[in-house]
Design a protein around this motif. Structure first.
Motif, PDB file in Angstrom:
ATOM      1  N   UNK A   1      19.600  40.626  92.692  1.00 27.78           N
ATOM      2  CA  UNK A   1      20.932  40.239  93.150  1.00 27.78           C
ATOM      3  C   UNK A   1      21.195  40.568  94.618  1.00 27.78           C
ATOM      4  N   UNK A   2      20.176  41.012  95.324  1.00 28.14           N
ATOM      5  CA  UNK A   2      20.258  41.158  96.780  1.00 28.14           C
ATOM      6  C   UNK A   2      19.666  39.937  97.486  1.00 28.14           C
ATOM      7  N   UNK A   3      19.009  39.074  96.737  1.00 24.27           N
ATOM      8  CA  UNK A   3      18.364  37.899  97.317  1.00 24.27           C
ATOM      9  C   UNK A   3      19.423  36.870  97.698  1.00 24.27           C
ATOM     10  N   UNK A   4      19.407  36.461  98.965  1.00 27.72           N
ATOM     11  CA  UNK A   4      20.330  35.458  99.501  1.00 27.72           C
ATOM     12  C   UNK A   4      19.495  34.525 100.382  1.00 27.72           C
ATOM     13  N   UNK A   5      19.179  33.348  99.866  1.00 32.14           N
ATOM     14  CA  UNK A   5      18.278  32.450 100.593  1.00 32.14           C
ATOM     15  C   UNK A   5      18.841  32.036 101.948  1.00 32.14           C
ATOM     16  N   UNK A   6      20.146  31.896 102.051  1.00 33.01           N
ATOM     17  CA  UNK A   6      20.771  31.532 103.329  1.00 33.01           C
ATOM     18  C   UNK A   6      20.559  32.639 104.357  1.00 33.01           C
ATOM     19  N   UNK A   7      20.846  33.871 103.990  1.00 35.16           N
ATOM     20  CA  UNK A   7      20.717  34.977 104.932  1.00 35.16           C
ATOM     21  C   UNK A   7      19.253  35.250 105.281  1.00 35.16           C
ATOM     22  N   UNK A   8      18.370  35.132 104.299  1.00 33.96           N
ATOM     23  CA  UNK A   8      16.940  35.332 104.566  1.00 33.96           C
ATOM     24  C   UNK A   8      16.448  34.298 105.579  1.00 33.96           C
ATOM     25  N   UNK A   9      16.837  33.043 105.389  1.00 39.77           N
ATOM     26  CA  UNK A   9      16.447  31.983 106.316  1.00 39.77           C
ATOM     27  C   UNK A   9      17.036  32.216 107.697  1.00 39.77           C
TER      28      UNK A   9
ATOM     29  N   UNK B   1      18.609  28.584  91.745  1.00 42.82           N
ATOM     30  CA  UNK B   1      18.588  28.543  90.286  1.00 42.82           C
ATOM     31  C   UNK B   1      17.723  29.669  89.741  1.00 42.82           C
ATOM     32  N   UNK B   2      18.166  30.312  88.665  1.00 44.80           N
ATOM     33  CA  UNK B   2      17.346  31.356  88.043  1.00 44.80           C
ATOM     34  C   UNK B   2      16.017  30.778  87.577  1.00 44.80           C
ATOM     35  N   UNK B   3      14.961  31.568  87.775  1.00 43.37           N
ATOM     36  CA  UNK B   3      13.624  31.119  87.354  1.00 43.37           C
ATOM     37  C   UNK B   3      12.739  32.329  87.095  1.00 43.37           C
TER      38      UNK B   3
ATOM     39  N   UNK C   1      14.520  33.551  92.006  1.00 39.67           N
ATOM     40  CA  UNK C   1      15.402  32.416  92.260  1.00 39.67           C
ATOM     41  C   UNK C   1      14.565  31.277  92.816  1.00 39.67           C
ATOM     42  N   UNK C   2      14.810  30.079  92.320  1.00 39.19           N
ATOM     43  CA  UNK C   2      14.222  28.866  92.876  1.00 39.19           C
ATOM     44  C   UNK C   2      15.258  28.330  93.857  1.00 39.19           C
TER      45      UNK C   2
ATOM     46  N   UNK D   1      10.380  29.831  95.861  1.00 41.64           N
ATOM     47  CA  UNK D   1      10.827  30.867  94.932  1.00 41.64           C
ATOM     48  C   UNK D   1      10.844  32.198  95.656  1.00 41.64           C
ATOM     49  N   UNK D   2      11.920  32.922  95.454  1.00 45.13           N
ATOM     50  CA  UNK D   2      12.006  34.270  95.993  1.00 45.13           C
ATOM     51  C   UNK D   2      12.008  35.208  94.786  1.00 45.13           C
TER      52      UNK D   2
END
Length: 138
Positions: free
Chosen positions: A11-19, A63-65, A75-76, A130-131
């Protein structure tokens, strides 16, 4: 594993912030666009639209994966990155493509167009990957 992802729980994974951090931390990309004030999340303020090059990052989905023992592990994610410039949109976009590969994201959908109102070239690309969360043992 890229340091931006290393150590993140689910729940710390944020694809927008990582990018966003991935792009800002690349000296070669920053030399192509000028500085980090040219990179935006979600939207570009009106006052910045006429000052290319401009990069906008938008999340499309997370999406959960990947499950194990009925627990979500990853997350996908799909993010879209648009580049607007008068001449180097493709060169900037290709540097972004190289960066996205470092977090195992692959380009899926390209969009190329000329904006007749601003006279800028738009090179938009969607990336999917996927992260996976850091599985900590307690």
């Amino acid at each position: 594993m890229n340091d931006l992802i290393k150590g993140l729980d689910l729940y710390e994974i944020d694809s927008l912030d990582i990018t966003y951090q991935l792009l800002l931390n690349d000296a070669e990309l920053m030399s192509l666009v000028g500085d980090e004030s040219k990179v935006f999340k979600y939207f570009i303020p009106e006052e910045n639209r006429g000052q290319p090059p401009i990069i906008r990052i938008s999340p499309i989905s997370e999406l959960p994966t990947e499950y194990a023992d009925n627990e979500q592990l990853a997350w996908d994610c799909i993010v879209q990155i648009d580049v607007w410039d008068s001449s180097n949109a493709r060169k900037i976009a290709l540097q972004i493509n190289k960066l996205m590969k470092t977090i195992n994201f692959k380009q899926s959908t390209p969009i190329y167009e000329f904006d007749e109102e601003t006279y800028l070239i738009r090179d938009g690309r969607r990336y999917r990957g996927k992260i996976v969360a850091d599985l900590k043992t307690y």
